[in-house]
Every structure is written in structure tokens, then in C-alpha cells.
Design a protein around this motif. Structure first.
Motif, mmCIF file in Angstrom:
data_model
loop_
_atom_site.group_PDB
_atom_site.id
_atom_site.type_symbol
_atom_site.label_atom_id
_atom_site.label_comp_id
_atom_site.label_asym_id
_atom_site.label_seq_id
_atom_site.Cartn_x
_atom_site.Cartn_y
_atom_site.Cartn_z
ATOM 1 N N LEU A 179 26.993 10.867 -32.314
ATOM 2 C CA LEU A 179 25.944 11.431 -33.153
ATOM 3 C C LEU A 179 26.506 11.944 -34.473
ATOM 4 C CD1 LEU A 179 23.956 13.535 -30.509
ATOM 5 C CD2 LEU A 179 23.703 11.113 -31.100
ATOM 6 N N ALA A 180 25.673 11.869 -35.514
ATOM 7 C CA ALA A 180 26.035 12.426 -36.814
ATOM 8 C C ALA A 180 25.652 13.891 -36.919
ATOM 9 C CB ALA A 180 25.369 11.635 -37.939
ATOM 10 N N GLY A 181 24.721 14.336 -36.082
ATOM 11 C CA GLY A 181 24.303 15.727 -36.066
ATOM 12 C C GLY A 181 24.718 16.410 -34.784
ATOM 13 N N GLY A 182 24.145 17.584 -34.544
ATOM 14 C CA GLY A 182 24.432 18.295 -33.317
ATOM 15 C C GLY A 182 23.831 17.595 -32.108
ATOM 16 N N GLN A 183 24.307 17.980 -30.935
ATOM 17 C CA GLN A 183 23.824 17.344 -29.707
ATOM 18 C C GLN A 183 22.332 17.560 -29.493
ATOM 19 O OE1 GLN A 183 25.096 15.514 -27.197
ATOM 20 N NE2 GLN A 183 27.323 15.641 -27.312
ATOM 21 N N MET A 185 26.035 22.739 -32.783
ATOM 22 C CA MET A 185 24.699 22.715 -32.214
ATOM 23 C C MET A 185 23.710 23.147 -33.294
ATOM 24 S SD MET A 185 25.004 21.740 -29.049
ATOM 25 C CE MET A 185 23.456 22.250 -28.288
ATOM 26 N N GLY A 186 22.574 22.461 -33.357
ATOM 27 C CA GLY A 186 21.565 22.786 -34.356
ATOM 28 C C GLY A 186 21.766 22.130 -35.706
ATOM 29 N N TRP A 187 22.843 21.348 -35.851
ATOM 30 C CA TRP A 187 23.148 20.737 -37.148
ATOM 31 C C TRP A 187 22.277 19.505 -37.377
ATOM 32 C CZ3 TRP A 187 26.420 22.367 -40.990
ATOM 33 C CH2 TRP A 187 26.688 21.461 -42.022
ATOM 34 N N GLU A 188 21.462 19.543 -38.431
ATOM 35 C CA GLU A 188 20.640 18.395 -38.811
ATOM 36 C C GLU A 188 21.502 17.410 -39.590
ATOM 37 O OE1 GLU A 188 17.577 17.571 -38.209
ATOM 38 O OE2 GLU A 188 16.530 19.394 -37.543
ATOM 39 N N ARG A 217 25.841 12.419 -45.756
ATOM 40 C CA ARG A 217 27.307 12.496 -45.797
ATOM 41 C C ARG A 217 27.925 12.640 -44.414
ATOM 42 N NH1 ARG A 217 27.315 17.951 -49.243
ATOM 43 N NH2 ARG A 217 25.621 16.739 -50.178
ATOM 44 N N ASP A 218 27.100 12.965 -43.400
ATOM 45 C CA ASP A 218 27.637 13.140 -42.047
ATOM 46 C C ASP A 218 27.837 11.817 -41.315
ATOM 47 O OD1 ASP A 218 27.592 15.968 -42.267
ATOM 48 O OD2 ASP A 218 25.455 15.967 -41.795
ATOM 49 N N PHE A 219 27.158 10.768 -41.762
ATOM 50 C CA PHE A 219 27.258 9.494 -41.039
ATOM 51 C C PHE A 219 28.637 8.843 -41.187
ATOM 52 C CE2 PHE A 219 22.772 10.337 -41.294
ATOM 53 C CZ PHE A 219 22.346 10.011 -40.013
ATOM 54 N N PRO A 220 29.266 8.864 -42.372
ATOM 55 C CA PRO A 220 30.646 8.359 -42.420
ATOM 56 C C PRO A 220 31.596 9.137 -41.517
ATOM 57 C CG PRO A 220 29.704 8.436 -44.626
ATOM 58 C CD PRO A 220 28.732 9.128 -43.720
ATOM 59 N N ARG A 221 31.397 10.445 -41.400
ATOM 60 C CA ARG A 221 32.233 11.231 -40.479
ATOM 61 C C ARG A 221 32.044 10.727 -39.053
ATOM 62 N NH1 ARG A 221 32.245 17.584 -41.903
ATOM 63 N NH2 ARG A 221 33.424 17.486 -39.963
ATOM 64 N N ARG A 222 30.791 10.461 -38.691
ATOM 65 C CA ARG A 222 30.516 9.901 -37.361
ATOM 66 C C ARG A 222 31.197 8.555 -37.185
ATOM 67 N NH1 ARG A 222 25.003 6.883 -36.720
ATOM 68 N NH2 ARG A 222 26.225 5.649 -38.202
ATOM 69 N N ASN A 223 31.170 7.724 -38.253
ATOM 70 C CA ASN A 223 31.714 6.368 -38.146
ATOM 71 C C ASN A 223 33.203 6.361 -37.829
ATOM 72 O OD1 ASN A 223 29.140 5.623 -38.798
ATOM 73 N ND2 ASN A 223 29.616 4.824 -40.825
ATOM 74 N N ARG A 224 33.944 7.341 -38.331
ATOM 75 C CA ARG A 224 35.388 7.368 -38.040
ATOM 76 C C ARG A 224 35.630 7.645 -36.566
ATOM 77 N NH1 ARG A 224 34.954 12.779 -38.228
ATOM 78 N NH2 ARG A 224 36.706 14.054 -37.490
#
Length: 393
Positions: free
Chosen positions: A167-171, A199-202, A206-213
Motif C-alpha cells: 500500500l501507498a497509504g496506511g493500512q 496508520m491513518g495516512w492518506e 509522491r507516496d506511490f514511488p515509495r511504495r514501488n521500491r
């Protein structure tokens, strides 16, 4: 290594604190002998770097997040613990803590990343489903990002054999929300859901590249099914290459813009993928040798010698320090002030290699490393590729 409950809480506090990213976390925790001591040192490091105050996550805030995670069935697993995925630990930007919902066993099996277009063609989706199912039957776990299109089809095809959603956001903030039933099915049928975010992070763009790594970091190889030239799937492929993982690309029609990125990958040296054998024949020898594990952050009873880690610090995407004078804060000893002023005079908006800073400043390497850390914790230093640094704009 297995963290105590108290250490796990300190790790969560440290990684959630301002200006602490994965590499900085690892350097701090090894430098100061543990997360508790690193937390105590953060305010002073920030002041020495020229920032009067720094947001350090409180114990109450961390306990609140822990409680929210537990209610959802999320467990925090730390780098270096037996359940932390060995492939993910092998990358130098591995998250110190990951929140995991679902099976821990699935994270220990060999994985293949599957990414592609959100508006994939019918043929692209059909191939994704067939290849994912065949990889599952061959014993591989399929990792993807729970997005529409290729990601969704890859997860659905491997519910029975094992799949991991990153996930790119919180669970508790599933994106897209339409895939919440799919996420529940993944957990219920023996898969896992992973996130490094609070938790609670929408999730933001910019969070999707972090997820991709993390998708590529969990995997021995990444298959790109369809991707336009500016697709986020190509970011995952780039991370895979930087992490030393295999990249596979499914060829497509030169008339379809969704195939331009994958065709470019093949031209640039990615392995052409038209069948499951094209993937398994490449990965089997790599899996037999096992992932190369990077030195991780540990909770020793004494500070470790971590000089080799100091050139790997990073600055996370968080608010910068206010603009203003770059002079060191009051209270720094005279030698420290001289070092900081000398380095700041050599720094500017253009990146400069740390080795060049050492040579040009004439300062001991440990002094340079500590001063750069102080500036970075203060939000006044940026890290670039090739071990280069610059002052923040």
C-alpha cells in the motif's frame, strides 16, 4: 534479533520523527547504540545543524498508532527480525518497520513483482492473469500494488497460491477504495498486505514511488506488462534495476501507447517475457543463491562502528526547515562551529561529492560525517545519487 515491546515502540517513534528516513534511521540507530539513545540525541543534532526545534514522535503518539494497528490485525515487523523479508532487507532503502496484515509465511517465499497499466488492454489483462496464475503454480508469490488494472488482475489470479499487496497509504486507508473487498480476500486466503506508512495516512502522489521500491524490493524480479513512457510502472522497473533485481517486459504493439514503455525496456536490455518459462529460467539460479543481505539496523548494547553507513543517509519527503541563516545554532562548541561553518561555506545548491568535501575542507572524515548528519536532521541538507550532497533550496 527480536525486538522487545519497548524497543519496537522506540523504533516506531524514531522512524515517525521529522527528517528521519530509512537510511538516516539506520545510521542513527547504529551510531547511538539503539533507538532510545537516538531519540534523545535528535533535538541536539537538529540544533547543531541550525534548527531550533524538531518534531520527535512522542511515546503517546506511538502507542496510539500501535493500538490502532492491533485493532486492525496489523503487526509491526522490524528489519533484522526473523520475519522481516530477506529480499527487502537487502535493499539500502529498506523501511526499518513494516506493518503487515495477514500471513507472515507468504513473505518468506520467493516473490515476483507484477506491475502495469491501470487502464490495461483486454489482451494485457488476459496475459497478466495467465502469467500470474502460472507463477503461482510454479511456487512464486506475486507482489503488486493493489491499483486498478494489471495490479488488481494479478492479485485476483493468485489469491489461492499467495499474493502480497503493498500500500501507498496506511493500512486503514486503502486506495482505490473499490479494492477493499480484494484486500480482505488477500488476507483471508493466506496472502499479506504490507505498508511502511503510518496508520491513518492518506496516500498522495509522491507516496506511490515509495511504495514501488518496496514492490521491487520484495521481489527477485519484476514483470512489467503494459506501461506508457511516463508510467509509474517504469519507476518500479528503475528501482528493480538499482536494487540488482531482474526486469522482465511484455512486448506490445508499436501502435499502442501502453506498450511504448515496455518496448523501450526490452530495447534497453530487459528480458522479453512472453511465457512463464522466460521468468522462472532466469530467477531459479538467483533464488538458489539467496538474496544478498545489507547490514541492517540493530539494537546492540553498545554503539557499533558504522562508518560505512554514514554516506548512505537520506532526507524523507517532509516539510523543510524555515529558510534563513545557515549559521550553526548557539551552544555549539568552538571546534564544532568551525567545522560546520567551513562545510557550509563549501556547500551550495549544486550537488558536491562527500569525498570532495573531505578533501577541500581538510577536516577528518568523521567530523564531516557528523556535521552533515546534523545539517540533514535539521532539514538543511539534501542527498543525491553518487554520494553527493547539497544545501536545501
Amino acid at each position: 534479533m527480536e525486538l522487545t515491546d519497548e524497543q519496537r515502540l522506540d523504533w516506531l517513534r524514531l522512524i515517525r520523527s521529522e527528517n528521519v528516513g530509512p537510511r538516516t534511521f539506520r545510521a542513527l540507530i547504529n551510531k547511538f547504540g539503539g533507538a532510545s539513545a537516538a531519540l534523545e540525541a535528535l533535538p541536539d543534532l537538529a540544533r547543531r545543524g541550525g534548527r531550533p526545534s524538531l518534531k520527535v514522535t512522542s511515546r503517546a503518539e506511538a502507542e496510539k498508532e500501535m493500538a490502532a494497528a492491533a485493532r486492525l490485525g496489523v503487526r509491526f515487523v522490524a528489519m533484522g527480525e526473523p520475519n522481516f523479508p530477506k529480499t527487502l532487507q537487502a535493499i539500502d532503502t529498506a523501511p526499518p518497520l513494516i506493518g503487515v496484515r495477514g500471513s507472515m509465511d507468504v513473505l518468506a517465499r520467493p516473490s515476483v513483482g507484477m506491475v502495469g497499466s491501470r487502464n490495461a488492454s483486454a489482451s494485457g489483462l488476459t496475459f497478466t492473469e495467465r502469467l500470474s496464475r502460472q507463477l503461482g503454480e510454479a511456487g512464486y508469490v506475486v507482489v503488486s500494488g493493489l491499483a486498478r488494472g494489471v495490479d488488481t488482475r494479478a492479485h485476483r489470479a493468485t489469491l489461492q497460491t499467495g499474493t502480497v499487496a503493498v500500500l501507498a497509504g496506511g493500512q486503514d486507508k486503502v486506495y482505490p477504495s473499490e479494492n477493499e473487498p480484494l484486500l480482505r480476500a488477500i488476507v483471508e486466503q493466506g496472502g499479506a498486505v504490507v505498508s511502511e506508512m503510518p496508520m491513518g495516512w492518506e496516500p498522495r502522489g509522491r507516496d506511490f514511488p515509495r511504495r514501488n521500491r518496496i514492490i521491487s524490493g520484495l521481489s527477485y524480479g519484476v514483470v512489467v506488462v503494459e506501461a506508457a513512457r511516463r508510467s509509474g510502472s517504469l519507476i518500479t522497473a528503475r528501482f528493480a534495476l538499482e536494487q540488482g533485481r531482474e526486469v522482465f517486459a511484455v512486448p506490445g504493439s508499436p501502435l499502442d501507447p501502453r506498450a511504448e514503455g515496455t518496448n523501450d525496456l526490452i530495447r534497453d536490455g530487459a528480458t522479453l517475457c512472453a511465457s512463464v518459462e522466460h521468468v522462472t529460467s532466469v530467477l531459479e539460479p538467483l533464488i538458489a543463491s539467496g538474496p544478498r543481505t545489507e547490514p541492517g539496523a540493530e539494537e546492540p548494547h553498545h554503539a557499533l562502528d558504522t562508518e560505512e553507513l554514514w554516506d548512505e543517509l537520506d532526507l524523507p519527503d517532509i516539510p523543510r526547515a524555515p529558510k534563513g541563516s545557515v549559521s550553526p545554532a548557539p551552544g555549539i562548541d568552538e571546534s564544532g562551529m568551525d567545522a560546520a561553518l567551513g562545510l557550509i561555506a563549501l556547500l551550495g545548491p549544486s550537488p558536491i561529492a562527500v569525498d570532495d568535501l573531505v578533501r577541500q575542507s581538510g577536516l577528518p572524515i568523521r567530523t564531516v560525517q557528523m556535521t552533515l548528519l546534523e545539517l540533514e536532521i535539521a532539514g538543511r541538507l539534501e542527498r543525491h545519487g553518487g554520494n553527493a550532497v547539497s544545501l536545501t533550496p
